[in-house]
Design a protein around this motif. Structure first.
Motif: not given
Length: 253
Positions: A199, A153, A194-195
């Motif tokens: 993740r 992340e 990216c969500s």
């Protein structure tokens, strides 16, 4: 970054006064540049740019990337060629680090291209013929790999920040060099990139967008779209998915 295989732009319907467009901010701003919409991402107005997050190995094989590949196969070929070029010609560049100021981390990081960059693909004639929309496609290179091998992340956030800044610079250059108002994308649209498979919480990514200062209309209903089944041979079938049209929410970047 420009791709040697990218074809010439196709004329678009949208026109606007280029001098009226604000420059992207380079510092954190209290202004919210992220604007949610329930409309269909793939029904964005002609001349708009659709932004999504990509890996660097030339694969759009899951999630919303499969819809991009089905709707924009010519753009996918340009993206895949771009990835192959940097896989065969390894180069690195420096991107900002997002660690706190009191961290022991260096202020910049050396990463392998095309990580931390944006690929801006002009509307392709065969894609327009497929579904009748003149869309630019923007690939943000946020992770080297995908799936279980995707970057962490923290690394993805660094790459998103750098890619958005690269996109802002490219958009400004397109506007300055444009001969006509059809030589650059007028509006920016995206899903909550990216969500999903990468993740990263959307609140984190939206804050990165606000820091760069690009007006992006985010289509919140696009994350679970399925790829349309086009009939490529005779182009007799259009995507059958119900599409909610856009109203006045689209904001020029």
């Amino acid at each position: 970054m420009p791709d040697p295989g990218e074809s010439n732009n196709v004329d678009e319907d949208a026109t606007a006064d280029a001098d009226s467009r604000p420059a992207a901010s380079s510092t954190t701003s209290p202004v919210n540049f992220v604007h949610d919409s329930s409309a269909d991402l793939f029904a964005a107005p002609n001349g708009s740019a659709l932004i999504h997050a990509c890996n660097c190995v030339g694969r759009w094989g899951s999630g919303i990337a499969t819809v991009f590949r089905a709707n924009y196969p010519a753009a996918f070929d340009i993206y895949a060629s771009h990835c192959r070029y940097y896989n065969n010609n390894i180069r690195h560049h420096v991107i900002p680090n997002l660690e706190p100021e009191d961290s022991q981390e260096q202020p910049v990081r050396l990463v392998r291209l095309p990580l931390g960059t944006a690929l801006v693909i002009s509307p392709q004639a065969s894609d327009i013929a497929l579904h009748g929309r003149r869309h630019w496609i923007v690939c943000l290179f946020v992770s080297r790999w995908y799936g279980a091998r995707a970057d962490s992340e923290a690394d993805i956030c660094r790459n998103v920040n750098a890619a958005l800044r690269d996109l802002a610079q490219q958009l400004t250059e397109l506007r300055i060099l444009a001969v006509t108002d059809t030589d650059w994308p007028r509006y920016l649209f995206s899903n909550r990139f990216c969500s999903g498979l990468f993740r990263v919480p959307w609140e984190v990514t939206s804050e990165l967008i606000n820091e760069v200062g690009l007006n992006i209309t985010v289509c919140t209903n696009s994350e679970h779209r399925r790829a349309p089944q086009h009939r490529y041979a005779n182009n007799s079938r259009r995507p059958s998915t119900r599409r909610i049209p856009f109203g006045p929410l689209a904001r020029e970047w």
